[in-house]
Design an enzyme around this catalytic site. Structure first.
Site, PDB file in Angstrom:
ATOM      1  N   LYS B 159       0.899  -1.093  -0.026  1.00  0.00           N
ATOM      2  CA  LYS B 159      -0.058   0.052  -0.085  1.00  0.00           C
ATOM      3  C   LYS B 159       0.719   1.184   0.021  1.00  0.00           C
ATOM      4  O   LYS B 159       2.022   1.089   0.413  1.00  0.00           O
ATOM      5  CB  LYS B 159      -0.789   0.074   1.066  1.00  0.00           C
ATOM      6  CG  LYS B 159      -1.991  -0.913   1.510  1.00  0.00           C
ATOM      7  CD  LYS B 159      -2.634  -0.724   2.797  1.00  0.00           C
ATOM      8  CE  LYS B 159      -3.688  -1.771   2.744  1.00  0.00           C
ATOM      9  NZ  LYS B 159      -4.532  -1.539   4.059  1.00  0.00           N
ATOM     10  N   GLY B 165      -7.951   5.224  -1.085  1.00  0.00           N
ATOM     11  CA  GLY B 165      -8.606   5.203  -2.056  1.00  0.00           C
ATOM     12  C   GLY B 165      -8.180   4.002  -3.092  1.00  0.00           C
ATOM     13  O   GLY B 165      -8.472   4.140  -4.234  1.00  0.00           O
ATOM     14  N   ILE B 204      -5.127 -11.093   3.545  1.00  0.00           N
ATOM     15  CA  ILE B 204      -5.978 -12.323   3.912  1.00  0.00           C
ATOM     16  C   ILE B 204      -6.762 -12.593   2.716  1.00  0.00           C
ATOM     17  O   ILE B 204      -7.492 -11.789   2.287  1.00  0.00           O
ATOM     18  CB  ILE B 204      -6.561 -11.761   5.218  1.00  0.00           C
ATOM     19  CG1 ILE B 204      -5.588 -11.700   6.143  1.00  0.00           C
ATOM     20  CG2 ILE B 204      -7.355 -13.245   5.714  1.00  0.00           C
ATOM     21  CD1 ILE B 204      -5.932 -10.661   7.379  1.00  0.00           C
ATOM     22  N   LYS B 237     -23.710  -5.024   4.778  1.00  0.00           N
ATOM     23  CA  LYS B 237     -24.088  -6.372   5.444  1.00  0.00           C
ATOM     24  C   LYS B 237     -25.543  -6.565   4.633  1.00  0.00           C
ATOM     25  O   LYS B 237     -26.440  -5.643   4.684  1.00  0.00           O
ATOM     26  CB  LYS B 237     -23.829  -6.552   6.655  1.00  0.00           C
ATOM     27  CG  LYS B 237     -22.542  -6.479   7.342  1.00  0.00           C
ATOM     28  CD  LYS B 237     -22.748  -5.936   8.723  1.00  0.00           C
ATOM     29  CE  LYS B 237     -21.122  -5.811   9.217  1.00  0.00           C
ATOM     30  NZ  LYS B 237     -21.120  -5.175  10.510  1.00  0.00           N
ATOM     31  N   GLU B 275     -14.532  -5.491  15.286  1.00  0.00           N
ATOM     32  CA  GLU B 275     -14.652  -6.125  13.900  1.00  0.00           C
ATOM     33  C   GLU B 275     -13.309  -6.981  13.727  1.00  0.00           C
ATOM     34  O   GLU B 275     -12.240  -6.053  13.674  1.00  0.00           O
ATOM     35  CB  GLU B 275     -15.132  -5.134  12.926  1.00  0.00           C
ATOM     36  CG  GLU B 275     -16.522  -4.580  13.003  1.00  0.00           C
ATOM     37  CD  GLU B 275     -17.230  -3.827  11.724  1.00  0.00           C
ATOM     38  OE1 GLU B 275     -18.602  -3.877  11.596  1.00  0.00           O
ATOM     39  OE2 GLU B 275     -16.717  -3.358  10.739  1.00  0.00           O
ATOM     40  N   GLU B 289     -11.597  -2.722  13.146  1.00  0.00           N
ATOM     41  CA  GLU B 289     -11.934  -1.568  13.931  1.00  0.00           C
ATOM     42  C   GLU B 289     -12.972  -1.979  14.918  1.00  0.00           C
ATOM     43  O   GLU B 289     -13.685  -2.973  15.066  1.00  0.00           O
ATOM     44  CB  GLU B 289     -12.550  -0.462  12.822  1.00  0.00           C
ATOM     45  CG  GLU B 289     -13.896  -1.131  12.034  1.00  0.00           C
ATOM     46  CD  GLU B 289     -14.296  -0.063  10.884  1.00  0.00           C
ATOM     47  OE1 GLU B 289     -13.468   0.586  10.328  1.00  0.00           O
ATOM     48  OE2 GLU B 289     -15.585   0.237  10.991  1.00  0.00           O
ATOM     49  N   ASN B 291     -16.742  -0.343  16.556  1.00  0.00           N
ATOM     50  CA  ASN B 291     -17.898   0.462  16.251  1.00  0.00           C
ATOM     51  C   ASN B 291     -18.389   0.657  17.707  1.00  0.00           C
ATOM     52  O   ASN B 291     -18.925  -0.042  18.432  1.00  0.00           O
ATOM     53  CB  ASN B 291     -18.848  -0.185  15.634  1.00  0.00           C
ATOM     54  CG  ASN B 291     -18.560  -0.320  14.110  1.00  0.00           C
ATOM     55  OD1 ASN B 291     -17.687   0.505  13.546  1.00  0.00           O
ATOM     56  ND2 ASN B 291     -18.850  -1.556  13.350  1.00  0.00           N
ATOM     57  N   ARG B 293     -21.221   1.940  18.966  1.00  0.00           N
ATOM     58  CA  ARG B 293     -22.786   2.042  18.833  1.00  0.00           C
ATOM     59  C   ARG B 293     -23.365   0.788  18.817  1.00  0.00           C
ATOM     60  O   ARG B 293     -22.763  -0.216  18.788  1.00  0.00           O
ATOM     61  CB  ARG B 293     -22.972   2.906  17.512  1.00  0.00           C
ATOM     62  CG  ARG B 293     -22.650   2.060  16.437  1.00  0.00           C
ATOM     63  CD  ARG B 293     -23.083   2.347  14.973  1.00  0.00           C
ATOM     64  NE  ARG B 293     -22.905   1.380  13.995  1.00  0.00           N
ATOM     65  CZ  ARG B 293     -21.896   1.345  13.443  1.00  0.00           C
ATOM     66  NH1 ARG B 293     -20.993   2.149  13.451  1.00  0.00           N
ATOM     67  NH2 ARG B 293     -21.793   0.249  12.465  1.00  0.00           N
TER      68      ARG B 293
END
Lengths: 78, 455
Positions: B159, B165, B204, B237, B275, B289, B291, B293
């Site tokens: 990368k 992007g 992966i 999802k 996640e 990451e 989340n 919430r």
């Protein structure tokens, strides 16, 4: 006379972004597949394309108008 | 202090879900809504309602000033943000803090920290949560890249260090390929970002997306096991399961225990999700990451564990201690959720809202439908396309899929297009039934024409 109909309900735009030129002006030649306008529906922008060729007569819905499916958006003269 | 007056700063099905949870706890509910949402189901159910602005979300549900003003005007002592909109906005939490109003979720500092990918990765590593192996910093020479790649193991992803992007990203299988591609990636990164620095990460292959539900009260934290969410289209999802049938017990324990360690390390308050990418060949999992919430797919976890997660997050936001210890939280059977969106799956998922008619909702043991529909309701075109979530629970994955088919066949939503046909086709697909899919599975499956119109 052919009408361009809205494929979905949503908000109709006659220009790509505020301040940009309108997609078509009266008298413009329109080829099949030309973009006539945009519809914003559920956070997705959909291009409305001409299904026939002709001369652009005018918009039948205003920029920013709420429209329903099947509503006429513009007129073309064959 | 327990919450007494709760403002719901969201719409759609999650607003309905929060109102149900709050009412069950004896809390007075105040539903905030835009001008376009005056007749939505949550408005009809709430004890009190308040308009927060025009249809455009930027001027209503995303308008921090308007939401805080509405909370003050209605004397709300807490605000539930749902998911999306202001749910992970630290500035919103600070504005509520300043007004002396409780945010149902973690602190602004936690949201800031976990929202920053690098900081979140550091916090995860510190808590012993595995992250995708990568180079420590930027690499400037092909020689350095080859040394690091050898230690990570091939295949590796190249990368641009400055990037984003997808520019400059390449996957290489061998050192020979790396030596050929790294200079190209450097040139591309230099052209795109003015910086030829590279970053390497283990690639992966065909990963699964697995996530762990956690809940914390600021002192203690627990997990509610994992969810399998690999069935995705355009990173959205579409079908979620609890638990992940591909995990063995040892892997499951490691995954869930390290998630709790991270939650405890940041003194987490509320519901959260970690996640991960999971490599089913090597049984390795890597944190991507967090989340901060409640998530759309929380009902599969509720069905698996018999817990009301929305009530629990409101309880801890009001200063309560976790009501279930880790050993009280058990998993039973298998649960599946499918998202019913107002989209035409036969027309590239074109959004297609309309007026709801002929609504028929399946009922029965192990069937749940979280939604915001009623006959005659005009679904507005201004927001996302989620109409509802059909959730089933069975004694194992096979019975859950059979029940899902029965429930889908019993679900009718007239007047608009929905993704029901996609879910029926998936439920009948041999690979799905064999639990043989990953995050890059659905799009090629659709492109190959596996979803056919029913005549």
């Amino acid at each position: 006379m052919a009408q361009v109909l809205s494929p979905v309900p949503g908000t109709f735009y006659t220009q790509a972004a505020p301040g940009e030129p309108v997609f078509k002006k009266p008298g413009d030649l329109v080829a099949t597949g030309d973009i006539i306008g945009l519809i914003e529906v559920m956070k997705t922008f959909i291009e409305v394309k001409a299904e026939t060729s002709g001369t652009f007569k005018g918009y039948m819905a205003e920029d920013g108008a709420a429209i329903s499916a099947g509503e006429p958006l513009a007129e073309l003269e064959a | 202090m327990p919450i007494e007056r709760l403002l719901i700063a969201n719409r759609g099905e999650i607003a309905v879900r929060i109102i149900r949870a709050a009412k069950a706890m004896g809390i007075h509910t105040i539903q905030a809504h835009s001008e376009a949402d005056a007749d939505m189901l949550a408005v009809r159910m709430a004890d009190e309602t308040v308009c927060i602005g025009p249809a455009q979300a930027a001027q209503s549900y995303l308008n921090i000033g308007a939401v805080v003003a509405a909370a003050k005007a209605t004397h709300a002592d807490a605000v539930h943000p749902g998911y999306g909109f202001l749910a992970e906005n630290a500035g919103f939490v600070r504005a509520l803090d300043a007004a002396g109003i409780t945010f149902v979720g973690p602190s602004a500092e936690t949201i800031d920290r976990m929202g920053d990918k690098v900081a979140a990765r550091q916090a995860a590593e510190a808590a012993g949560v595995p992250v995708v192996p990568g180079s420590r910093g930027r690499l400037d020479t092909v020689e350095d890249a080859a040394t690091v790649a050898a230690s990570l193991g091939y295949p590796v992803m190249i990368k641009a260090a400055a990037g984003g992007g997808g520019k400059g990203i390449r996957i290489v299988q061998t050192e020979e390929e790396l030596r050929k591609m790294a200079p190209q990636a450097q040139a591309e990164a230099k052209a795109a970002f003015g910086d030829g620095g590279l970053y390497l990460e283990r690639a992966i292959k065909s990963p699964r997306h697995i996530e762990v539900q956690i809940m914390g009260d600021g002192n203690d934290a627990v997990h509610y096991f994992e969810r399998e969410c690999s069935m995705q289209r355009r990173r959205q999802k579409v079908w979620e399961e609890a638990g992940a049938a591909c995990l063995d017990e040892t892997t499951r324990s490691q995954l869930c225990d390290t998630a709790v360690a991270l939650a405890k390390a940041v003194n987490y308050v509320g519901a959260g999700t970690l996640e991960y990418l999971y490599d089913s060949e090597t049984k390795e999992f890597f944190f991507i990451e967090m989340n901060t919430r409640i998530q759309v797919e929380h009902p599969v976890t509720e069905m698996l564990t018999g817990t009301d997660l929305v009530q629990e997050m409101i309880h801890v936001a009001g200063g309560g201690k976790l009501r279930r210890t880790q050993k009280d939280i058990t998993r039973t059977g298998h649960s599946i959720e499918v998202r019913l969106n107002a989209e035409d799956p036969m027309m590239q998922f074109l959004p297609f809202p309309g007026q709801v008619s002929g609504l028929r909702i399946p009922e029965g043991e192990g069937i749940r439908f979280d939604h915001f529909l009623y006959d005659g309701y005009q679904v507005p075109p201004f927001y996302d396309s989620l109409l509802g979530k059909l959730i089933v629970h069975g004694k194992n994955r096979e019975t859950a899929i059979a029940l899902l088919i029965t429930a889908l066949e019993g679900l009718e939503i007239g007047g608009l297009k929905t993704t029901k046909a996609l879910h029926l086709a998936l439920a009948r697909d041999a690979s799905v039934r064999a639990d043989d899919f990953h995050t890059q599975w659905l799009e090629p499956w659709l492109a190959a024409g596996n979803l056919k119109p029913i005549h």
